[in-house]
Enzyme design. Sequence first.
Site, PDB file in Angstrom:
ATOM      1  N   CYS A 259       0.855  -1.177   0.000  1.00  0.00           N
ATOM      2  CA  CYS A 259       0.000   0.000   0.000  1.00  0.00           C
ATOM      3  C   CYS A 259       0.899   1.238   0.000  1.00  0.00           C
ATOM      4  O   CYS A 259       1.712   1.409   0.915  1.00  0.00           O
ATOM      5  CB  CYS A 259      -0.860  -0.033   1.266  1.00  0.00           C
ATOM      6  SG  CYS A 259      -1.844   1.451   1.511  1.00  0.00           S
TER       7      CYS A 259
ATOM      8  N   CYS B 164      -1.196   3.504  -6.547  1.00  0.00           N
ATOM      9  CA  CYS B 164      -2.070   2.942  -5.516  1.00  0.00           C
ATOM     10  C   CYS B 164      -2.405   1.525  -5.947  1.00  0.00           C
ATOM     11  O   CYS B 164      -2.801   1.301  -7.093  1.00  0.00           O
ATOM     12  CB  CYS B 164      -3.346   3.775  -5.399  1.00  0.00           C
ATOM     13  SG  CYS B 164      -4.610   3.004  -4.354  1.00  0.00           S
TER      14      CYS B 164
HETATM   15  N1  DGL Z   1      -4.061   0.554  -1.593  1.00  0.00           N
HETATM   16  C1  DGL Z   1      -3.591   1.731  -1.028  1.00  0.00           C
HETATM   17  C2  DGL Z   1      -2.471   2.415  -1.782  1.00  0.00           C
HETATM   18  O1  DGL Z   1      -1.760   1.785  -2.454  1.00  0.00           O
HETATM   19  C3  DGL Z   1      -4.492   2.655  -0.275  1.00  0.00           C
HETATM   20  C4  DGL Z   1      -5.873   2.865  -0.683  1.00  0.00           C
HETATM   21  C5  DGL Z   1      -6.695   3.542   0.386  1.00  0.00           C
HETATM   22  O2  DGL Z   1      -6.974   2.902   1.393  1.00  0.00           O
HETATM   23  O3  DGL Z   1      -7.065   4.720   0.195  1.00  0.00           O
HETATM   24  O4  DGL Z   1      -2.251   3.559  -1.693  1.00  0.00           O
END
Ligand code: DGL
Length: 269
Positions: free
Chosen positions: A81, A191
Site C-alpha cells: 500500500c 495505488c
Molecule cells: N491501496 C492503497 C495504496 O496503495 C491505499 C488505498 C486507500 O486505502 O485509500 O495507496
Amino acid sequence: MSNNDFINKADRPVGFFDSGFGGLTVLSKVSKQIPEENYIYFADTLNAPYGTKSIRIVKKLVFKAAEILVKEDIKILVIACNTATGAAISDLRRMYDIPIIGMEPAVKPAVLDSNGKRVLVVATPLTLKEKKFKDLLERVDKDNIVDLLALPGLVEYAEKMNFDETEIISYLRTMLAKVEMSKYGSIVLGCTHYLYYRSMLKKLLPPGVKIIDSTEGTINRIKNIILENNFGAKRNKGSIKYIVSGNKVDDTEKFQTLMDRAEEESGGK
Ligand code: DGL
C-alpha cells in the site's frame, strides 16, 4: 541456532498488509512467482480507505496492523500500500527488526523513460500529500515533468468489489478530463487498488500511453531479501491465510475472486 531452528525460521510466513483489497494485486503475482512461501494477508477493511484520512490516523492504523502481523510470526512484512508506506514505513523500521518492504509510485522509471512527454502520477490524496512522496519527486523530477491526480473513487469501487465498466469508465472519464491527456507519455499507478482498473483506464488513454506500476520492483525486492537472508521456505505448502479487521469480508472465496481479477488485469500489461 540449531539446523532445525533455522529451517523453522525460514518457514515462517511472509506478511502482507493493505488498507483493504488493493494489496491482493501484488500478492496475486508474488504467490505465483514465489509459490513455495506461505503468506498471511491482512486487510484492514474496517478502516479502508486510508487515502482520504489524515496521516496521524493512518499511522496509528498501520502500527496496529503491523502488530497483528508480527504476532503471526512473519519473517518479512510487505506493505502493499503506497499510502501506508508513505505514512509509516520509517517508524515501522525503527520498531521491528524483521525486513520491511514498502511500495511507492514508480515515478523514477517513468521519468527516465519519458522521451520528452509528461508523466501523470495517479495515487490517493494522502500519498500525494505525504513528505515521502514529495521527497521522491524532488529527487527524480528535476525538470518538472510530473503532474499529479488523485483518484479516490477507485479505492471505494474496489472495496465494494464494483467492477462495473459503465460506472467506472464514466468516473475515470470525468477525472481524466481535469488534465490534458495528450501531453502524457505515461501514467503511473501509485495505488495498489488502481491496478484492478488497468484495462478500463487503458480504454480511455490515447494510444501509446504507457501504464506503469511498481509491482515487479516490489517482487524483486522480496526475492532479494529472501536470498540475502537465506531464509527461503524449505518445506512449506505455499498457503495463503487471510485476516480482515472488519466483518465486511470473511470468506476466502471473495479473496480468490479478487486475486483472479488482479491476475487478469496484470495479464493485459
Ligand atoms: N491501496 C492503497 C495504496 O496503495 C491505499 C488505498 C486507500 O486505502 O485509500 O495507496
